[in-house]
Design a protein around this motif. Structure first.
Motif, PDB file in Angstrom:
ATOM      1  N   MET A  91       0.942  -1.172   0.047  1.00  0.00           N
ATOM      2  CA  MET A  91       0.050  -0.024   0.010  1.00  0.00           C
ATOM      3  C   MET A  91       0.926   1.185   0.076  1.00  0.00           C
ATOM      4  O   MET A  91       2.035   1.185   0.684  1.00  0.00           O
ATOM      5  N   HIS A  92       0.637   2.131  -0.764  1.00  0.00           N
ATOM      6  CA  HIS A  92       1.203   3.433  -0.788  1.00  0.00           C
ATOM      7  C   HIS A  92       1.109   4.080   0.482  1.00  0.00           C
ATOM      8  O   HIS A  92       0.098   4.289   1.200  1.00  0.00           O
ATOM      9  N   PRO A  93       2.447   4.660   0.883  1.00  0.00           N
ATOM     10  CA  PRO A  93       2.482   5.387   2.177  1.00  0.00           C
ATOM     11  C   PRO A  93       1.307   6.494   2.453  1.00  0.00           C
ATOM     12  O   PRO A  93       0.722   6.461   3.370  1.00  0.00           O
ATOM     13  N   GLU A  94       1.240   7.378   1.287  1.00  0.00           N
ATOM     14  CA  GLU A  94      -0.041   8.414   1.209  1.00  0.00           C
ATOM     15  C   GLU A  94      -1.213   7.853   1.568  1.00  0.00           C
ATOM     16  O   GLU A  94      -2.067   8.580   2.383  1.00  0.00           O
ATOM     17  N   ALA A  95      -1.607   6.810   0.862  1.00  0.00           N
ATOM     18  CA  ALA A  95      -3.024   6.189   0.889  1.00  0.00           C
ATOM     19  C   ALA A  95      -3.075   5.497   2.292  1.00  0.00           C
ATOM     20  O   ALA A  95      -4.045   5.587   3.000  1.00  0.00           O
ATOM     21  N   HIS A  96      -2.028   5.009   2.641  1.00  0.00           N
ATOM     22  CA  HIS A  96      -1.835   4.324   4.375  1.00  0.00           C
ATOM     23  C   HIS A  96      -2.142   5.486   5.262  1.00  0.00           C
ATOM     24  O   HIS A  96      -3.233   5.312   6.426  1.00  0.00           O
TER      25      HIS A  96
END
Length: 61
Positions: free
Chosen positions: A1-6
């Protein structure tokens, strides 16, 4: 999962939890506190039940 999405999911969940906590806090404040008369009454019932209950006898040695 992309860090920004997380991070976005984390912030959303945090906001939901804060809202739930605030709702719970307001509901707890709105409840009518138990009256002293009720608490004393139940305490007297408990004491009466303890007095009315016979003590267990110990077995002879």
């Amino acid at each position: 999962m992309h860090p920004e999405a997380h991070l976005a999911l984390h912030r959303t969940r945090t906001a939901e939890l804060h809202a739930e906590a605030e709702t719970h806090r307001l509901a707890a404040q709105a409840r009518r506190p138990r009256a002293l008369r009720t608490r004393v009454g139940w305490t007297l019932v408990e004491v009466g039940l303890r007095l009315a209950t016979p003590l267990p006898t110990s077995a002879p040695l």
